[in-house]
Design a protein around this motif. Structure first.
Motif, PDB file in Angstrom:
ATOM      1  N   ALA A  93      42.607  46.108  32.514  1.00  0.00           N
ATOM      2  CA  ALA A  93      42.846  45.938  31.082  1.00  0.00           C
ATOM      3  C   ALA A  93      44.152  45.163  30.897  1.00  0.00           C
ATOM      4  N   TYR A  94      44.146  44.239  29.945  1.00  0.00           N
ATOM      5  CA  TYR A  94      45.326  43.402  29.698  1.00  0.00           C
ATOM      6  C   TYR A  94      45.825  43.580  28.275  1.00  0.00           C
ATOM      7  N   TRP A  95      47.145  43.522  28.131  1.00  0.00           N
ATOM      8  CA  TRP A  95      47.763  43.337  26.824  1.00  0.00           C
ATOM      9  C   TRP A  95      47.996  41.843  26.662  1.00  0.00           C
ATOM     10  N   GLU A 135      48.954  37.208  29.337  1.00  0.00           N
ATOM     11  CA  GLU A 135      48.154  38.404  29.611  1.00  0.00           C
ATOM     12  C   GLU A 135      48.881  39.255  30.655  1.00  0.00           C
ATOM     13  N   LEU A 136      49.190  40.481  30.259  1.00  0.00           N
ATOM     14  CA  LEU A 136      49.896  41.415  31.125  1.00  0.00           C
ATOM     15  C   LEU A 136      49.005  42.620  31.411  1.00  0.00           C
ATOM     16  N   PRO A 137      48.883  43.030  32.679  1.00  0.00           N
ATOM     17  CA  PRO A 137      48.127  44.257  32.960  1.00  0.00           C
ATOM     18  C   PRO A 137      48.696  45.431  32.182  1.00  0.00           C
ATOM     19  N   ALA A 138      47.834  46.201  31.569  1.00  0.00           N
ATOM     20  CA  ALA A 138      48.269  47.342  30.768  1.00  0.00           C
ATOM     21  C   ALA A 138      49.000  48.361  31.634  1.00  0.00           C
ATOM     22  N   THR A 139      50.038  48.964  31.053  1.00  0.00           N
ATOM     23  CA  THR A 139      50.796  50.011  31.740  1.00  0.00           C
ATOM     24  C   THR A 139      50.093  51.345  31.550  1.00  0.00           C
TER      25      THR A 139
END
Length: 274
Positions: A6-8, A22-26
């Protein structure tokens, strides 16, 4: 088993399209993430954002995208996905989407700033009208024969490098078998849709794709320390090609004809050249 990440996502308007981060969700953050979590995640990208701003000479102000904006049904402009290089520290798994038209207007970035994809491009050496049967005087496609390649009667043929997955094409030229294919560096042009005239017609493609790094398509020189020689030519630059049309996929060979060239096709089911 493939695990879906999942990405933010954060969007930033550019002159020709939109930069998408696009950053991988924490995992530890609230779901959906609140404003604090999104801001903290974006703060980890500051070194990269600063390097991007220095490269393109403009300020960047990415904003979190709402969930229904994360994957728009119709992209604003053709874009390419790239990853950060090792020039600056970036969060693991970060990726960017950059508009191709915007990239084509930029100077080469600093070495190591970004890692560019290698694109598998189909080399189209001839295209014919949608309703044209290519071999009416040669016994038809199944009977084999020779199909003239109109562009081959010029000193350098005009051809297209097709990125079919994205519906885009670059222009290029070729002197025929035994010579090198060249690219006309520029922003790519959109391919016609399947309902547009000529989109589903006959065409001749070299037998294998040409794998080119994106910087070569944009006309950027090789980065320092990397080989400056052009990528290997595709198999088919020696003449092996395919005829594609409605219900047809035939292997042939490009041969000299008069002052040009033609695609020579053996009879259907035969490997012999006539």
């Amino acid at each position: 088993m493939t695990v879906e990440v999942a990405y933010w996502r954060y969007g930033c308007a550019l002159g020709a399209g939109r930069l998408l981060i696009e950053l991988p969700a924490t995992a530890a953050a609230p779901q959906p993430p609140d404003a604090v979590a999104l801001a903290q995640a974006l703060a980890s990208c500051e070194p990269l954002l600063g390097a991007l701003e220095a490269w393109c000479g403009t300020g960047l102000d990415p904003q979190p995208l709402a969930l229904d904006e994360a994957a728009p049904a119709v992209p604003q402009a053709p874009a390419v996905t790239v990853h950060a290089g090792d020039l600056v520290d970036t969060p693991s798994g970060l990726r960017l989407q950059l508009p191709l038209a915007w990239l084509a207007e930029q100077a080469p970035p600093p070495p190591g700033l970004l890692r560019w994809p290698v694109l598998a491009l189909q080399v189209e050496v001839a295209a014919y009208a949608q309703d044209a049967l290519p071999l009416p005087a040669c016994g038809g496609v199944d009977g084999g024969g020779a199909l003239l390649l109109p562009g081959a009667f010029e000193p350098r043929w005009s051809l297209r490098l097709l990125w079919a997955a994205q519906g885009l094409a670059w222009s290029g030229s070729w002197g025929g078998p035994g010579s090198a294919i060249s690219v006309s560096p520029a922003a790519p042009q959109p391919l016609p849709g399947v309902d547009e005239e000529g989109a589903a017609g006959w065409r001749v493609l070299l037998d294998e794709p040409w794998r080119l790094p994106l910087p070569a398509l944009l006309g950027w020189p090789a980065e320092e320390g990397q080989a400056s020689v052009p990528p290997p030519q595709p198999r088919g630059a020696d003449g092996q090609a395919r005829l594609l049309g409605p219900g047809v996929d035939r292997v042939g060979r490009i041969v000299p004809v008069l002052q040009g060239a033609a695609l020579l096709l053996p009879p259907d089911g035969s490997s012999a050249w006539t």
